[in-house]
Design an enzyme around this catalytic site. Sequence first.
Site, short mmCIF file in Angstrom:
data_model
loop_
_atom_site.label_atom_id
_atom_site.label_comp_id
_atom_site.label_asym_id
_atom_site.label_seq_id
_atom_site.Cartn_x
_atom_site.Cartn_y
_atom_site.Cartn_z
CB ALA A 10 -0.77 0.11 1.17
NE ARG A 16 -3.13 3.34 -12.34
CZ ARG A 16 -2.91 2.09 -12.55
NH1 ARG A 16 -3.26 1.57 -13.61
NH2 ARG A 16 -1.95 1.53 -11.66
CE LYS A 23 -4.34 2.47 -5.51
NZ LYS A 23 -4.18 1.87 -6.93
N GLY A 81 8.09 -0.21 -7.29
CA GLY A 81 7.57 -1.32 -7.99
C GLY A 81 7.12 -2.40 -7.05
CG ASN A 170 -1.41 -11.14 -10.94
OD1 ASN A 170 -1.47 -11.76 -9.97
ND2 ASN A 170 -0.39 -10.30 -10.83
CE1 TYR A 366 -31.29 23.25 17.33
CE2 TYR A 366 -31.59 24.94 19.00
CZ TYR A 366 -31.01 23.96 18.36
OH TYR A 366 -29.58 23.58 18.98
NE ARG A 440 -51.06 35.43 24.97
CZ ARG A 440 -51.74 34.22 25.06
NH1 ARG A 440 -51.21 33.17 24.42
NH2 ARG A 440 -52.85 34.42 25.24
C1 UD1 Z 1 -0.71 -4.89 -10.28
C2 UD1 Z 1 -0.02 -6.31 -10.85
C3 UD1 Z 1 -0.76 -6.69 -12.23
C4 UD1 Z 1 -2.17 -7.27 -11.40
C5 UD1 Z 1 -2.81 -5.83 -10.83
C6 UD1 Z 1 -4.03 -6.39 -10.04
C7 UD1 Z 1 2.49 -5.69 -10.95
C8 UD1 Z 1 3.64 -5.45 -11.85
N1 UD1 Z 1 1.16 -5.68 -11.61
O1 UD1 Z 1 -0.74 -4.15 -11.24
O2 UD1 Z 1 -0.29 -7.99 -12.55
O3 UD1 Z 1 -2.80 -7.62 -12.56
O4 UD1 Z 1 -1.98 -5.43 -9.81
O5 UD1 Z 1 -4.73 -5.28 -9.43
O6 UD1 Z 1 2.46 -6.19 -9.52
N2 UD1 Z 1 2.63 -0.77 -4.37
C9 UD1 Z 1 3.56 -0.28 -3.60
N3 UD1 Z 1 4.95 0.03 -4.05
C10 UD1 Z 1 5.20 0.24 -5.27
C11 UD1 Z 1 4.18 -0.31 -6.22
C12 UD1 Z 1 2.94 -0.66 -5.85
O7 UD1 Z 1 3.45 -0.66 -2.54
O8 UD1 Z 1 6.24 0.69 -5.53
C13 UD1 Z 1 1.27 -1.12 -4.23
C14 UD1 Z 1 0.26 -0.24 -4.84
O9 UD1 Z 1 0.18 0.80 -3.55
C15 UD1 Z 1 -0.89 -1.02 -4.82
C16 UD1 Z 1 -0.21 -2.49 -5.16
O10 UD1 Z 1 0.99 -2.29 -4.80
O11 UD1 Z 1 -1.60 -1.10 -3.62
C17 UD1 Z 1 -0.43 -2.55 -6.62
O12 UD1 Z 1 0.32 -1.45 -7.39
P1 UD1 Z 1 -0.40 -1.07 -8.92
O13 UD1 Z 1 0.56 0.23 -9.28
O14 UD1 Z 1 -1.78 -0.78 -8.84
O15 UD1 Z 1 -0.36 -2.14 -9.88
P2 UD1 Z 1 -1.26 -2.63 -11.01
O16 UD1 Z 1 -0.82 -1.75 -12.05
O17 UD1 Z 1 -2.73 -2.47 -10.54
CA CA Z 2 -3.73 -1.72 -8.93
#
Ligand code: UD1
Ligand code: CA
Length: 457
Positions: A10, A16, A23, A81, A170, A366, A440
């Site tokens: 998280a 987005r 979020k 990531g 996934n 009131y 009154r």
């Molecule tokens: C991700 C998956 C995708 C899957 C989808 C499901 C990857 C590369 N992709 O894509 O295969 O179909 O979820 O909903 O894993 N987060 C971190 N740190 C980071 C990046 C992300 O904690 O550096 C957390 C975000 O806060 C989020 C979750 O990981 O809660 C997923 O990240 P997000 O960027 O939403 O991935 P998706 O593009 O949805």
């Molecule tokens: Ca996501």
Amino acid sequence: MDYVGAIILAAGQGKRMKSSVPKVLHNLCGKPIIQHVLDHASSIADSIYLVIGYQGEKVKEYLNKTNYYNIEFVYQEQQRGTGDAVKMAQDLLPDNGKVLVLCGDTPLISAESLKGLFQMGSEHDVVILTAKVPNPYGYGRIIRDKDNRVITIEEEKNLNPNQAKVDEINTGTYCFAIDKLKKYLPQIEADSDKGEYYLTDIISLMVKEGHSIGAFLLDDYREGLGINDLYQLAEAAKVMRNEINYNLMTEGVTIVDPDSTYIDKGVSIGNDTIIYPQTLIEGKTEIGSGCQIGPNTTIRDTIIKDRVMLTNSVVEECIIREEAKIGPFAYLRPGNDIGHGVKIGDFVEVKNSNIANGSKIPHLSYVGDADVGEGVNFGAGTIIVNYDGTHKHRTMVARNSFIGCNSNLIAPLKIGEGSYIAAGSTINKDVAEGSMVFARCRQENKPGLAKRFLKKE
Ligand code: UD1
Ligand code: CA
């Protein structure tokens, strides 16, 4: 039983969402998105590691207030990531056992599905929770070989035309054998475009080394919906509301139009209660049996006992006891205790007051900071003057008193039992029990004088 942990990701900003609120703190049917994920994960995991980053302090502050989860917060300073995020938590895990990895933005995955995923985990080194969705765009796709074995997960931007057609996605949820996770996580390489480490790349690394990969397919693909923008938040809310309403209806609650009834998760409602359209029931609200609620009603953090009627009204943080009748068009602000059989009628606002059994405030009043005994009647237009511009004061109206129409009761004030206040009075002195009070101007009649003031024909 072996150790079971959960890592919840998280840390992302949720770009987005185009919002200044992180979020995972956006509201979904009465709780922040993340709290639903925590609710489900905590039903199976011994310990939870929550990876936070973007506005992490806000997330932590909120969850600390809930005072409920045994969560260890893990910081990911730079969001590089999902693979990098998991790395932040790996050293906290024991060497063996299982760990679930979940995304903080997929709140609809149920505890049952996580249990299914975990059980399948006993047969594999990793199991991916997957779903077959009508529109897979944007999700990582589950790519299988000709023998139907999972070989990799491909992200949207890397798909070839054939892979783009794959409808198995996934959900971002996995059950790993901890030793394998720890072994392969460091081998994930940064993506050449963005420099991010994708957790999904671990699958092909493990396949190469001959590990067994399972896929647990959701029965109901809607559980797998991820929330990346406010449109997807609304979609997820619709799915969750539908389930909440369904569960209530199967327990004997009549919901006249489920599509226009918005009930938060955790609200309880007794059987034979009818909910009319355009009604919002929010927060920690409990409603008894045999009530009629709505239409066009908002209720927040309120306890409503049996056989209450409540229509076209707004109620917050109150207790409403059996057989009370509220509305239409009443506004009950926080702190009211509304007694058995009380009537609060149209265009009446009541705040921080106790109204005892059987009393009636039927129209245009009131009532603020008042203690009203049993069997009191307020005439139309009665106003309690509770505020002197600096302080609020209380008013006490003892049982069986009668307050005439358009009276002002100026607080602090005590009106004794069985008193009678003449209509149009402004009362600023305490009244002894059993008194009749006129406060009154006396009326004067001037016979014949009217014609001087009337227009001539
Ligand atoms: C991700 C998956 C995708 C899957 C989808 C499901 C990857 C590369 N992709 O894509 O295969 O179909 O979820 O909903 O894993 N987060 C971190 N740190 C980071 C990046 C992300 O904690 O550096 C957390 C975000 O806060 C989020 C979750 O990981 O809660 C997923 O990240 P997000 O960027 O939403 O991935 P998706 O593009 O949805
Ligand atoms: Ca996501």
